[in-house]
Design a protein around this motif. Structure first.
Motif, PDB file in Angstrom:
ATOM      1  N   ALA A  68      40.356  54.560  57.264  1.00 37.89           N
ATOM      2  CA  ALA A  68      40.432  54.678  55.718  1.00 37.89           C
ATOM      3  C   ALA A  68      38.262  53.588  54.899  1.00 37.89           C
ATOM      4  O   ALA A  68      38.950  52.403  55.656  1.00 37.89           O
ATOM      5  CB  ALA A  68      41.900  53.838  55.116  1.00 37.89           C
ATOM      6  N   LYS A  69      38.099  54.290  54.617  1.00 39.27           N
ATOM      7  CA  LYS A  69      37.201  53.377  54.347  1.00 39.27           C
ATOM      8  C   LYS A  69      36.976  53.772  52.509  1.00 39.27           C
ATOM      9  O   LYS A  69      37.142  54.843  52.194  1.00 39.27           O
ATOM     10  CB  LYS A  69      36.057  54.903  54.648  1.00 39.27           C
ATOM     11  CG  LYS A  69      35.428  54.084  55.880  1.00 39.27           C
ATOM     12  CD  LYS A  69      34.047  54.378  56.298  1.00 39.27           C
ATOM     13  CE  LYS A  69      33.840  54.343  57.795  1.00 39.27           C
ATOM     14  NZ  LYS A  69      35.009  54.516  59.026  1.00 39.27           N
ATOM     15  N   THR A  70      36.919  52.483  52.358  1.00 38.09           N
ATOM     16  CA  THR A  70      37.009  52.464  50.696  1.00 38.09           C
ATOM     17  C   THR A  70      36.127  51.446  49.446  1.00 38.09           C
ATOM     18  O   THR A  70      35.855  50.875  50.482  1.00 38.09           O
ATOM     19  CB  THR A  70      38.350  51.801  50.097  1.00 38.09           C
ATOM     20  OG1 THR A  70      39.578  52.296  51.006  1.00 38.09           O
ATOM     21  CG2 THR A  70      38.809  51.691  48.867  1.00 38.09           C
ATOM     22  N   TRP A  71      35.119  52.057  48.775  1.00 43.63           N
ATOM     23  CA  TRP A  71      34.800  51.288  48.038  1.00 43.63           C
ATOM     24  C   TRP A  71      35.070  51.045  46.693  1.00 43.63           C
ATOM     25  O   TRP A  71      35.419  51.864  45.915  1.00 43.63           O
ATOM     26  CB  TRP A  71      33.022  51.201  47.580  1.00 43.63           C
ATOM     27  CG  TRP A  71      33.274  53.491  47.304  1.00 43.63           C
ATOM     28  CD1 TRP A  71      32.534  54.506  48.408  1.00 43.63           C
ATOM     29  CD2 TRP A  71      32.252  53.326  45.876  1.00 43.63           C
ATOM     30  NE1 TRP A  71      33.036  55.732  47.325  1.00 43.63           N
ATOM     31  CE2 TRP A  71      32.696  55.172  45.842  1.00 43.63           C
ATOM     32  CE3 TRP A  71      32.780  52.395  45.339  1.00 43.63           C
ATOM     33  CZ2 TRP A  71      32.599  55.378  43.908  1.00 43.63           C
ATOM     34  CZ3 TRP A  71      32.322  52.953  43.790  1.00 43.63           C
ATOM     35  CH2 TRP A  71      31.406  54.885  43.271  1.00 43.63           C
ATOM     36  N   TYR A  72      34.959  50.171  45.832  1.00 39.50           N
ATOM     37  CA  TYR A  72      35.276  49.904  45.116  1.00 39.50           C
ATOM     38  C   TYR A  72      34.028  49.373  44.231  1.00 39.50           C
ATOM     39  O   TYR A  72      33.618  48.625  44.193  1.00 39.50           O
ATOM     40  CB  TYR A  72      36.831  49.452  44.468  1.00 39.50           C
ATOM     41  CG  TYR A  72      36.684  47.649  45.236  1.00 39.50           C
ATOM     42  CD1 TYR A  72      37.186  47.659  45.781  1.00 39.50           C
ATOM     43  CD2 TYR A  72      35.968  47.032  44.155  1.00 39.50           C
ATOM     44  CE1 TYR A  72      37.587  46.679  47.059  1.00 39.50           C
ATOM     45  CE2 TYR A  72      35.867  45.330  44.966  1.00 39.50           C
ATOM     46  CZ  TYR A  72      36.574  45.227  46.202  1.00 39.50           C
ATOM     47  OH  TYR A  72      36.708  43.833  47.097  1.00 39.50           O
ATOM     48  N   ALA A  73      33.856  49.431  42.158  1.00 37.98           N
ATOM     49  CA  ALA A  73      32.919  48.726  41.304  1.00 37.98           C
ATOM     50  C   ALA A  73      33.417  48.090  40.347  1.00 37.98           C
ATOM     51  O   ALA A  73      34.996  49.285  39.912  1.00 37.98           O
ATOM     52  CB  ALA A  73      31.877  49.715  41.050  1.00 37.98           C
ATOM     53  N   GLY A  74      33.423  47.500  40.075  1.00 38.20           N
ATOM     54  CA  GLY A  74      34.482  47.070  38.268  1.00 38.20           C
ATOM     55  C   GLY A  74      33.455  45.727  37.948  1.00 38.20           C
ATOM     56  O   GLY A  74      32.558  45.308  37.847  1.00 38.20           O
ATOM     57  N   VAL A  75      33.705  45.633  36.509  1.00 40.29           N
ATOM     58  CA  VAL A  75      33.397  44.434  35.891  1.00 40.29           C
ATOM     59  C   VAL A  75      34.770  43.979  34.135  1.00 40.29           C
ATOM     60  O   VAL A  75      35.608  45.106  33.991  1.00 40.29           O
ATOM     61  CB  VAL A  75      31.931  45.403  34.015  1.00 40.29           C
ATOM     62  CG1 VAL A  75      32.873  46.672  33.658  1.00 40.29           C
ATOM     63  CG2 VAL A  75      31.234  43.954  33.721  1.00 40.29           C
ATOM     64  N   SER A  76      33.506  42.617  33.969  1.00 36.73           N
ATOM     65  CA  SER A  76      34.956  41.809  33.895  1.00 36.73           C
ATOM     66  C   SER A  76      34.560  41.653  32.400  1.00 36.73           C
ATOM     67  O   SER A  76      32.596  40.802  32.832  1.00 36.73           O
ATOM     68  CB  SER A  76      35.596  40.993  34.025  1.00 36.73           C
ATOM     69  OG  SER A  76      36.727  41.934  34.847  1.00 36.73           O
ATOM     70  N   GLN A  77      34.808  40.894  31.359  1.00 37.89           N
ATOM     71  CA  GLN A  77      33.324  41.056  29.897  1.00 37.89           C
ATOM     72  C   GLN A  77      35.106  40.041  29.293  1.00 37.89           C
ATOM     73  O   GLN A  77      35.726  40.006  28.930  1.00 37.89           O
ATOM     74  CB  GLN A  77      33.404  41.735  29.159  1.00 37.89           C
ATOM     75  CG  GLN A  77      32.491  41.538  27.944  1.00 37.89           C
ATOM     76  CD  GLN A  77      31.328  40.655  28.225  1.00 37.89           C
ATOM     77  OE1 GLN A  77      30.439  41.027  29.195  1.00 37.89           O
ATOM     78  NE2 GLN A  77      31.418  40.217  27.349  1.00 37.89           N
TER      79      GLN A  77
END
Lengths: 384, 83
Positions: A119-128
């Motif tokens: 399994a290969k997973t990538w993610y991206a996110g932003v918090s404000q």
């Protein structure tokens, strides 16, 4: 073997991004070494987990994790239709958080491998942070690509290779409610597409020609699954310096599984250096639409499942933990160290999953299966 | 403080918080109703949502393997790709 194949991204994502309850502050530099052991239902899984997190110029925080599951399984599924096995799963991950004003941008990559599952997973996110830093809003996207294989006779079956794709969309809000109360609301949609069942698991059906009265065929799942989960967590500071934590989650998916999860925990410091924690977790779910413990005949429906994780059941988990804070005189660069012990006892009562190890005259009248598991954790944390 | 009094206090503070959220969202500008210097309790380590990130992640892993449900575990400060 594929025992935990659905869980890589959940584990590491939570591990690496959990400190971002407040977007405007990067998490502290720390290192954790943990030994874990799960023992229940004929399955023993243990291994280490190592996490290191480090800030650079108060703008970037980088974390890396190494995690291993050593599996020895003679579970009810395995002893019913296969042979006990041993397996090892190794997982690596890295993530980076970039702080800019009141925003934190995050990205990460997770790789998990075992003999029959990659399994290969990538993610991206932003918090404000906003509203005087009383509110933090977060968004994230996660995508995983999985390759599924099948082991036979001690080797990989060259004729079998499948794939699946997972996407997650999540939004959350952290809210300071009063001087002593803070809450988090989360909503997450996860969609899967591809080969979603196990190449090993079977369903059973009535077969009068068999001496037992039933026999097996391979399970068949839909190629898509979409789930929705919404949760609310509240943490309250008690006047005598302790905290009370409550959590509720509602879950529903396109396979017909509906679930409720509730948890309360209590944390109490004592004697300067000690902190004790107790928790109780309740979980209840309905079965998937295509689940049955015993189907009337072979190929009874388009989709067939006898995975006990898709059956109707109730689970209770009791947890206790103790932490001890100390300093290491020989290592002046270590600001604080902490030793931890945690124990959880989980008991699951299945409503429509029967123990086929019992011999009965009429198939489908076997006793209902029950699973008890002990979960141990010993870990050391340092802040530097 | 009795348990009954504690429950009443919890419900009261939660209701006040929710009411303030609604009221303040309708007004402008929004004034923080908990000032930075009033967050001593919230900053206490016992109030951290996830004091043990490695341990919490491991337990989430165990639960998700044993249960049909997944996602929105709430350990991550609001949907940050970590559920």
């Amino acid at each position: 073997m594929q025992l935990m194949m659905r869980t890589w991204t959940a584990v590491l994502g939570a591990l690496l991004l959990a400190p971002l309850a407040s977007a405007g502050v990067l998490p502290d530099d720390r290192a954790d070494v943990l030994y874990h052991r799960y023992d229940g239902g004929g399955v023993v899984i243990d291994g280490p987990s190592l996490l290191v997190r480090k800030k650079f110029a108060d703008k970037v925080s980088v974390a890396a994790n190494y995690y291993v599951d050593l599996v020895s399984s003679a579970s009810i599924d395995v002893v019913s239709t296969a042979s006990p096995y041993k397996e090892e799963r190794t997982q690596y991950s890295v993530t980076a958080d970039y702080l800019r004003g009141k925003s934190t941008y995050s990205a990460g990559y997770i790789s998990s491998s075992e003999s029959d599952y990659d399994a290969k997973t990538w993610y991206a996110g932003v918090s404000q942070d906003m509203f005087g830093d009383l509110t933090t809003i977060s968004f994230s996207f996660k995508r995983g690509n999985n390759d599924i294989f099948r082991n036979i006779g001690g080797g990989k079956d060259p004729t079998f290779q499948r794939a699946s794709d997972t996407r997650s969309y999540a939004v959350g809000i952290t809210q300071v409610l009063t001087r002593s109360l803070i809450g988090i609301a989360n909503f997450e949609v996860i969609s899967d597409e591809g080969y979603l069942n196990s190449p090993y698991r079977s369903v059973r059906y009535f077969d009068p020609s068999d001496p037992k009265g039933y026999t097996y065929q391979g399970e068949v799942y839909p190629n898509t699954r979409t789930s929705n989960a919404a949760s609310l967590k509240l943490n309250y500071f008690l006047p005598w310096r302790a905290s009370l934590n409550g959590w509720y989650r509602f879950y529903t998916d396109s396979w017909g599984v509906n679930a409720h999860t509730g948890e309360v925990s209590y944390t109490q410091p004592a004697w300067d250096r000690w902190t004790f924690t107790g928790s109780l977790r309740y979980y209840k779910q309905d079965a998937a639409d295509f689940y049955a413990d015993l189907f009337p005949r072979r190929n009874y429906a388009n989709f067939l499942a006898r995975d006990k994780e898709l059956s109707t059941f109730t689970a209770l988990t009791f947890g206790i933990g103790a932490s001890y804070d100390f300093r290491i005189a020989r290592l002046p660069w270590v600001e604080k160290a902490q030793a931890n012990l945690r124990y959880n006892f989980m008991t699951i009562s299945y409503d429509d999953f029967r123990d086929v190890r019992a011999s009965v005259a009429v198939p489908g009248t076997e006793p209902l299966y029950k699973l008890d598991a002990s979960i141990y954790q010993v870990f050391l944390s340092i802040w530097f | 403080m009795t348990v009954h009094a504690l429950v009443r206090r919890l419900c009261g503070t939660f209701a006040v918080g929710v009411a303030l959220s609604g009221a303040l969202s309708a007004c402008a500008p929004i004034e923080p109703w908990v000032k930075p210097y009033e967050r001593e309790n919230l900053a206490d380590p016992v109030m951290a949502f996830d004091r043990f990130p490695v341990s919490t992640a491991y337990l989430d892993h165990v639960f998700e393997a044993r249960e049909g449900a997944r996602g929105a575990t709430g350990n991550a400060g609001g949907g940050c790709g970590c559920n």
